[in-house]
Enzyme design. Structure first.
Site, PDB file in Angstrom:
ATOM      1  N   GLU A   1      -1.627  -9.240   3.440  1.00 34.56           N
ATOM      2  CA  GLU A   1      -1.529  -9.788   4.798  1.00 34.56           C
ATOM      3  C   GLU A   1      -2.884 -10.174   5.401  1.00 34.56           C
ATOM      4  O   GLU A   1      -2.961 -11.079   6.228  1.00 34.56           O
ATOM      5  CB  GLU A   1      -0.794  -8.808   5.720  1.00 34.56           C
ATOM      6  CG  GLU A   1      -1.519  -7.502   6.083  1.00 34.56           C
ATOM      7  CD  GLU A   1      -1.342  -6.389   5.070  1.00 34.56           C
ATOM      8  OE1 GLU A   1      -1.016  -6.678   3.896  1.00 34.56           O
ATOM      9  OE2 GLU A   1      -1.544  -5.209   5.443  1.00 34.56           O
TER      10      GLU A   1
ATOM     11  N   CYS B   1       0.824  -1.203   0.000  1.00 34.58           N
ATOM     12  CA  CYS B   1       0.000   0.000   0.000  1.00 34.58           C
ATOM     13  C   CYS B   1       0.865   1.263   0.000  1.00 34.58           C
ATOM     14  O   CYS B   1       1.508   1.529  -1.007  1.00 34.58           O
ATOM     15  CB  CYS B   1      -1.007  -0.049   1.137  1.00 34.58           C
ATOM     16  SG  CYS B   1      -2.532   0.818   0.718  1.00 34.58           S
TER      17      CYS B   1
ATOM     18  N   HIS C   1      -3.617  -5.189   0.274  1.00 32.07           N
ATOM     19  CA  HIS C   1      -3.044  -5.716   1.520  1.00 32.07           C
ATOM     20  C   HIS C   1      -3.093  -7.246   1.528  1.00 32.07           C
ATOM     21  O   HIS C   1      -4.097  -7.821   1.971  1.00 32.07           O
ATOM     22  CB  HIS C   1      -3.837  -5.205   2.721  1.00 32.07           C
ATOM     23  CG  HIS C   1      -3.653  -3.752   2.990  1.00 32.07           C
ATOM     24  ND1 HIS C   1      -2.760  -3.280   3.926  1.00 32.07           N
ATOM     25  CD2 HIS C   1      -4.239  -2.668   2.445  1.00 32.07           C
ATOM     26  CE1 HIS C   1      -2.817  -1.953   3.949  1.00 32.07           C
ATOM     27  NE2 HIS C   1      -3.701  -1.563   3.054  1.00 32.07           N
TER      28      HIS C   1
HETATM   29  N1  GLN Z   1      -2.208   6.588   2.564  1.00 33.46           N
HETATM   30  C1  GLN Z   1      -2.261   5.800   1.370  1.00 33.46           C
HETATM   31  C2  GLN Z   1      -3.601   5.910   0.673  1.00 33.46           C
HETATM   32  O1  GLN Z   1      -4.592   6.254   1.296  1.00 33.46           O
HETATM   33  C3  GLN Z   1      -1.909   4.358   1.649  1.00 33.46           C
HETATM   34  C4  GLN Z   1      -2.860   3.658   2.560  1.00 33.46           C
HETATM   35  C5  GLN Z   1      -2.315   2.385   3.154  1.00 33.46           C
HETATM   36  O2  GLN Z   1      -1.100   2.178   3.202  1.00 33.46           O
HETATM   37  N2  GLN Z   1      -3.176   1.538   3.665  1.00 33.46           N
HETATM   38  O3  GLN Z   1      -3.706   5.665  -0.505  1.00 33.46           O
END
Ligand code: GLN
Length: 535
Positions: free
Chosen positions: A512, A384, A510
């Site tokens: 995970e 992310c 994600h």
């Molecule tokens: N802050 C980033 C976004 O909103 C990444 C979010 C995250 O790492 N879950 O796109």
């Protein structure tokens, strides 16, 4: 309520952090291993609608389900233990309960009645509990009540439990988790806090059926009898919950204590089957007898708070066990990584993971870490925000766009390589408005991700607002950063890889969240494999 669904309520007393979630997940595992379809639900007494707006310092990681619910991290344990997907219905908060009650009141659904905690709020809680059972999918639903008995905010939940115990006597039981502290000065385990805690529950009209006693020392028979006598439970229903080396040992400890036997007996369910825990024991055997190890650096800004990266930590445990590999996670504070010290901070690592996150704190350190992994050909996984940092780093140091950045942090940059898509531009509410939940992603053949998943289409969970800016995709690909995974419906970039690198993968989603004991995540396995090869 369907007659066949049974309800197990788990309450906590004496202290917080006794591990209600792990006990609930372990019991569910044992029941599932006997062939009972089981799910777990968490009731959180705070007023936030969901933990999505909570800082990880407050409540640890925010766990995301397939249906895009931002939930308590205990749901992650449930999925990891049971390998059964959870959903919004598995996590209820006071905020959500009140929101629903107030919406109904505005619609006039209470027909002129005075809307009160009892019966309206408690009815709403009971409905939420029974919603999972109504589908008829589950034999047993375990409902964990957050907080500690006696807290003002958990009162309506305990009252809802009391009412359900009354209404569906044969189908409900209560397990109360308490602490039996060891007083070093007296050289003794002390039962009084447990007696008081049960008394607090009794004052609210709830008699626990089973006591699960968290303790650092063995509870001998005399002590069990004493607790049983003072708390009106059978002595076989006093269950010892000793500190374990790993949370994954707890189902076996609970089995040894016959928690599942006692639960089934109390619920009037058959105890004929024995739990089939072969696969679980196999996993523990691989986990406890590693033949090799790797060291992975986890670069993030919440390193002092391990719960902030709970699912990543567990995903490494699952994937490591698959290769009989001990994964040493070295937590590295992103705020402390500078261009000058990056080599000394990250040297000797077999792989580098740059963690998800929000906001500008620690971002420069993350970008420095990416550069180090890229230039030194160290296996890299960016998740992310970690992926977004990889894109920014590549734009700055390979393509040469010095002020490349993400709109989240630097809206004035002339090269917004990470930006907002149209539908996110006019959103002003923070809660529940990100791209959330499972989305499809198509993988390119001959890529590291394709090799890891061994399939063309995957489904992974998201929690972010910003995206790779497709305006620049051609420039990136020309310079060797390839989009190896894309959403087939929207064209959004989900995975980037660097061609001229042994294993450099950035994922917008994600991975995970979907790793379980039964199904370690392929991408974490691919990463560990690459790290082993890099040793
Ligand atoms: N802050 C980033 C976004 O909103 C990444 C979010 C995250 O790492 N879950 O796109």
């Amino acid at each position: 309520m369907s007659n066949s669904t049974k309800y197990v309520f788990v309450t906590g007393g004496v202290a917080s952090s006794l591990g209600k979630g792990i006990i609930a997940a372990s019991l569910a595992k044992l029941l599932q291993a006997r062939g009972y379809s089981t799910t777990i639900q968490k009731l959180d007494p705070y007023i936030n609608i969901d933990p999505g707006t909570l800082n990880p310092y407050e409540h640890g990681e925010c766990y995301v389900t397939d249906d895009g619910a931002e939930t308590d991290l205990d749901l992650g344990h449930y999925e990891r233990f049971l390998n059964v997907r959870t959903s919004q219905a598995n996590n209820i908060t006071t905020g959500r309960i009140y929101q629903s009650v107030i919406n109904k009141e505005r619609k006039g659904e209470y027909l002129g009645k005075t809307v009160q905690v009892i019966p309206h709020v408690t009815d709403e809680i009971k409905e939420s509990i029974q919603l999972l059972g109504a589908k008829g999918e589950y034999d047993i639903i375990i409902t964990e009540i957050g907080g500690t008995v006696g807290d003002i905010e958990s009162l309506p939940y305990v009252e809802a439990v009391r009412q359900m115990m009354w209404e569906f006597e044969d189908d409900c039981i209560v397990i109360h988790l308490t602490l039996i502290p060891f007083l070093a000065a007296a050289g003794e385990l002390k039962t009084k806090p447990t007696q008081h805690s049960v008394k607090a529950l009794l004052e609210l009209g709830v008699q626990p059926d089973i006591l699960c006693c968290r303790t650092e020392h063995e509870l001998d028979l005399n002590l069990r009898k004493k607790i049983a006598k003072f708390c009106n439970v059978a002595s076989e229903a006093v269950i010892e919950s000793r500190d374990a080396d790993s949370i994954y040992e707890v189902p076996l400890l609970m089995q040894a204590e016959e928690l599942d036997e006692v639960v089934l007996k109390k619920l009037g369910l058959s105890r004929k089957s024995t739990p089939d825990l072969d696969a679980w024991k196999d996993f523990l055997d691989r986990l406890n007898n590693p033949v090799q190890e790797v060291t992975i650096g986890l670069v993030g800004k919440y390193v002092e708070l391990k719960d902030a990266y709970k699912s990543i930590n567990e995903a490494f445990i699952h994937a490591g066990a698959e290769f009989k590999t001990k994964v040493n996670l070295k937590w590295i504070h992103s705020e402390k990584i500078t261009k000058k010290n990056v080599a000394s901070k990250l040297e000797g690592l077999d792989g580098i993971l740059v963690a998800p996150g929000f906001g500008s704190r620690g971002i420069t350190g993350k970008i420095n870490a990416v550069q180090f992994a890229r230039e030194n050909k160290i296996p890299f996984l960016g998740i992310c925000l970690g992926m977004q940092c990889a894109v920014i780093e590549f734009a700055r140091n390979v393509i040469g766009w010095e002020d490349a950045h993400t709109v989240e942090i630097s809206p004035e940059s002339t090269r917004s390589v990470i930006a907002l898509i149209e539908e996110q531009k006019n959103i002003s509410n923070m809660g529940g408005t990100m791209r959330l939940g499972a989305y499809k992603c198509e993988l390119k053949a001959h890529s590291n991700v394709y090799e890891a998943y061994n399939r063309e289409v995957i489904n992974e969970r998201h929690r972010h607002r910003f995206e790779f800016n497709n305006e620049y995709l051609e420039d990136f690909e020309k310079h060797g950063m390839i989009a190896t995974g894309k959403n087939p419906d929207t064209g959004l970039v989900e995975v980037v890889e660097i061609q001229d690198h042994p294993w450099f993968v950035g994922v917008q989603y994600h991975p995970e969240y979907k790793s379980t004991v039964a199904k370690p995540h392929p991408l974490f396995m691919g990463f560990i494999k690459a790290a082993l090869e890099n040793k």
